[in-house]
Design a protein around this motif. Structure first.
Motif, PDB file in Angstrom:
ATOM      1  N   GLU A 114       0.979  -1.352  -0.069  1.00  0.00           N
ATOM      2  CA  GLU A 114       0.041  -0.013   0.053  1.00  0.00           C
ATOM      3  C   GLU A 114       0.848   1.299   0.028  1.00  0.00           C
ATOM      4  N   ARG A 115       1.933   1.288   0.917  1.00  0.00           N
ATOM      5  CA  ARG A 115       2.855   2.366   0.838  1.00  0.00           C
ATOM      6  C   ARG A 115       3.602   2.712  -0.491  1.00  0.00           C
ATOM      7  N   VAL A 116       4.044   1.533  -1.077  1.00  0.00           N
ATOM      8  CA  VAL A 116       4.653   1.544  -2.247  1.00  0.00           C
ATOM      9  C   VAL A 116       3.660   2.170  -3.513  1.00  0.00           C
ATOM     10  N   ALA A 117       2.418   1.590  -3.458  1.00  0.00           N
ATOM     11  CA  ALA A 117       1.362   2.125  -4.352  1.00  0.00           C
ATOM     12  C   ALA A 117       1.092   3.448  -4.066  1.00  0.00           C
ATOM     13  N   GLY A 118       1.146   4.234  -2.829  1.00  0.00           N
ATOM     14  CA  GLY A 118       0.734   5.400  -2.426  1.00  0.00           C
ATOM     15  C   GLY A 118       2.148   6.434  -2.675  1.00  0.00           C
ATOM     16  N   GLY A 119       3.307   5.874  -2.768  1.00  0.00           N
ATOM     17  CA  GLY A 119       4.409   6.616  -3.365  1.00  0.00           C
ATOM     18  C   GLY A 119       4.600   6.712  -4.756  1.00  0.00           C
ATOM     19  N   LEU A 120       4.115   5.842  -5.462  1.00  0.00           N
ATOM     20  CA  LEU A 120       4.225   5.750  -6.807  1.00  0.00           C
ATOM     21  C   LEU A 120       2.980   6.854  -7.175  1.00  0.00           C
ATOM     22  N   SER A 121       1.696   6.778  -6.389  1.00  0.00           N
ATOM     23  CA  SER A 121       0.675   7.704  -6.626  1.00  0.00           C
ATOM     24  C   SER A 121       1.289   9.106  -6.385  1.00  0.00           C
ATOM     25  N   ASP A 122       2.131   9.495  -5.459  1.00  0.00           N
ATOM     26  CA  ASP A 122       2.457  10.694  -5.165  1.00  0.00           C
ATOM     27  C   ASP A 122       3.391  11.179  -6.070  1.00  0.00           C
ATOM     28  N   VAL A 123       4.436  10.097  -6.747  1.00  0.00           N
ATOM     29  CA  VAL A 123       5.182  10.615  -7.837  1.00  0.00           C
ATOM     30  C   VAL A 123       4.508  11.007  -9.060  1.00  0.00           C
ATOM     31  N   ALA A 124       3.389  10.257  -9.317  1.00  0.00           N
ATOM     32  CA  ALA A 124       2.471  10.599 -10.555  1.00  0.00           C
ATOM     33  C   ALA A 124       1.891  11.887 -10.360  1.00  0.00           C
ATOM     34  N   ALA A 125       1.517  12.307  -9.246  1.00  0.00           N
ATOM     35  CA  ALA A 125       0.731  13.624  -8.727  1.00  0.00           C
ATOM     36  C   ALA A 125       1.791  14.716  -8.869  1.00  0.00           C
ATOM     37  N   ALA A 126       2.854  14.564  -8.487  1.00  0.00           N
ATOM     38  CA  ALA A 126       3.964  15.565  -8.587  1.00  0.00           C
ATOM     39  C   ALA A 126       4.086  15.823  -9.991  1.00  0.00           C
ATOM     40  N   ARG A 127       4.293  14.750 -10.674  1.00  0.00           N
ATOM     41  CA  ARG A 127       4.655  14.875 -12.271  1.00  0.00           C
ATOM     42  C   ARG A 127       3.246  15.697 -12.887  1.00  0.00           C
ATOM     43  N   ASP A 128       2.147  15.331 -12.396  1.00  0.00           N
ATOM     44  CA  ASP A 128       0.996  16.003 -12.966  1.00  0.00           C
ATOM     45  C   ASP A 128       0.956  17.385 -12.597  1.00  0.00           C
ATOM     46  N   ALA A 129       1.349  17.864 -11.465  1.00  0.00           N
ATOM     47  CA  ALA A 129       1.507  19.179 -10.994  1.00  0.00           C
ATOM     48  C   ALA A 129       2.509  19.948 -11.787  1.00  0.00           C
ATOM     49  N   LEU A 181      11.967  28.672  -9.457  1.00  0.00           N
ATOM     50  CA  LEU A 181      11.868  27.580  -8.653  1.00  0.00           C
ATOM     51  C   LEU A 181      10.992  27.637  -7.307  1.00  0.00           C
ATOM     52  N   ALA A 182      10.752  28.743  -6.873  1.00  0.00           N
ATOM     53  CA  ALA A 182      10.005  28.955  -5.673  1.00  0.00           C
ATOM     54  C   ALA A 182       8.503  28.725  -6.345  1.00  0.00           C
ATOM     55  N   ARG A 183       8.073  29.302  -7.373  1.00  0.00           N
ATOM     56  CA  ARG A 183       6.769  29.201  -7.760  1.00  0.00           C
ATOM     57  C   ARG A 183       6.442  27.508  -8.074  1.00  0.00           C
ATOM     58  N   ALA A 184       7.486  27.014  -8.754  1.00  0.00           N
ATOM     59  CA  ALA A 184       7.140  25.583  -8.938  1.00  0.00           C
ATOM     60  C   ALA A 184       7.196  24.608  -7.765  1.00  0.00           C
ATOM     61  N   VAL A 185       7.935  24.876  -6.866  1.00  0.00           N
ATOM     62  CA  VAL A 185       7.823  24.105  -5.307  1.00  0.00           C
ATOM     63  C   VAL A 185       6.399  24.403  -5.019  1.00  0.00           C
ATOM     64  N   LYS A 186       6.170  25.764  -4.559  1.00  0.00           N
ATOM     65  CA  LYS A 186       4.926  26.143  -4.239  1.00  0.00           C
ATOM     66  C   LYS A 186       3.831  25.390  -4.786  1.00  0.00           C
ATOM     67  N   HIS A 187       3.705  25.428  -6.080  1.00  0.00           N
ATOM     68  CA  HIS A 187       2.518  24.764  -6.889  1.00  0.00           C
ATOM     69  C   HIS A 187       2.487  23.136  -6.653  1.00  0.00           C
ATOM     70  N   VAL A 188       3.668  22.506  -6.657  1.00  0.00           N
ATOM     71  CA  VAL A 188       3.737  21.268  -6.407  1.00  0.00           C
ATOM     72  C   VAL A 188       3.014  20.728  -4.876  1.00  0.00           C
ATOM     73  N   MET A 189       3.762  21.448  -3.909  1.00  0.00           N
ATOM     74  CA  MET A 189       3.273  21.248  -2.774  1.00  0.00           C
ATOM     75  C   MET A 189       1.792  21.424  -2.483  1.00  0.00           C
ATOM     76  N   GLN A 190       1.328  22.424  -3.111  1.00  0.00           N
ATOM     77  CA  GLN A 190      -0.103  22.835  -2.904  1.00  0.00           C
ATOM     78  C   GLN A 190      -0.839  21.699  -3.552  1.00  0.00           C
ATOM     79  N   ARG A 191      -0.643  21.068  -4.685  1.00  0.00           N
ATOM     80  CA  ARG A 191      -1.193  20.103  -5.262  1.00  0.00           C
ATOM     81  C   ARG A 191      -1.161  18.745  -4.316  1.00  0.00           C
ATOM     82  N   LEU A 192      -0.015  18.351  -3.836  1.00  0.00           N
ATOM     83  CA  LEU A 192       0.327  17.313  -3.024  1.00  0.00           C
ATOM     84  C   LEU A 192      -0.794  17.543  -1.727  1.00  0.00           C
ATOM     85  N   ARG A 193      -0.651  18.559  -1.161  1.00  0.00           N
ATOM     86  CA  ARG A 193      -1.444  18.667   0.049  1.00  0.00           C
ATOM     87  C   ARG A 193      -2.910  18.686  -0.294  1.00  0.00           C
ATOM     88  N   GLY A 194      -3.476  19.266  -1.243  1.00  0.00           N
ATOM     89  CA  GLY A 194      -4.685  19.193  -1.534  1.00  0.00           C
ATOM     90  C   GLY A 194      -5.248  17.655  -1.891  1.00  0.00           C
TER      91      GLY A 194
END
Length: 173
Positions: A98-113, A153-166
């Motif tokens: 489950e954790r591996v799948a969640g990690g892969l899902s987080d990577v996919a979400a970060a890529r999408d962001a 870079l600040a803009r990119a990190v902020k956007h990715v973090m917001q997407r992952l938190r959401g």
């Protein structure tokens, strides 16, 4: 030392030395190998070495040292079998499926962001965070200022973090 002298010494003391070593290491084959090693060390003494006054004593001292080294090496290398039941208490540090799948899902979400970002901002993120370039290297490569690199870079990190938190907040509901 002449070959004839070593041969005579070997014939005179091999059996008693091997019996001594067999008692020490409790293995006849190992004792035979250590006996040969003791005689080999005696024979390899160069002309600059001090003359051995008591060859039998030298052989016993060498054999004793070889046996001690062998036993120490065995103790270091030994692994005792453990019953399977005792292994149940050992924690498995591998991540769960489950954790591996969640990690892969987080990577996919970060890529999408990252794909949602403007091209230049995405380039800055990839060059600094993935390729490991310095701000100065990225600025030169993209022909922008160091401060622009930092802002992108600040803009990119902020956007990715917001997407992952959401995403995480949505999964908790």
């Amino acid at each position: 030392m002449a070959d004839k002298d070593i041969r005579a010494l070997f014939l005179a003391h091999r059996r008693e030395l091997q019996a001594y070593l067999t008692r020490k290491v409790r293995d006849g084959e190992t004792a035979a190998e250590l006996t040969q090693e003791a005689f080999l060390r005696y024979a390899q003494q160069g002309p600059g070495a001090a003359a051995v006054v008591h060859p039998r004593s030298y052989l016993y001292r060498t054999a004793h040292n070889l046996a001690v080294d062998h036993v120490r090496r065995q103790r270091r290398e030994r692994t005792d079998p453990v019953p399977v039941d005792d292994m149940e208490g050992v924690a498995d540090e591998r991540p769960s499926p489950e954790r591996v799948a969640g990690g892969l899902s987080d990577v996919a979400a970060a890529r999408d962001a990252l794909l949602e970002l403007p091209e230049r901002t995405r380039q800055v993120f990839v060059l600094t965070r993935i390729d490991g370039l310095t701000y100065g290297d990225v600025a030169r490569r993209l022909q922008i200022s160091d401060s622009s690199v930092q802002k992108h870079l600040a803009r990119a990190v902020k956007h990715v973090m917001q997407r992952l938190r959401g995403r995480q907040a949505g999964s908790l509901e």
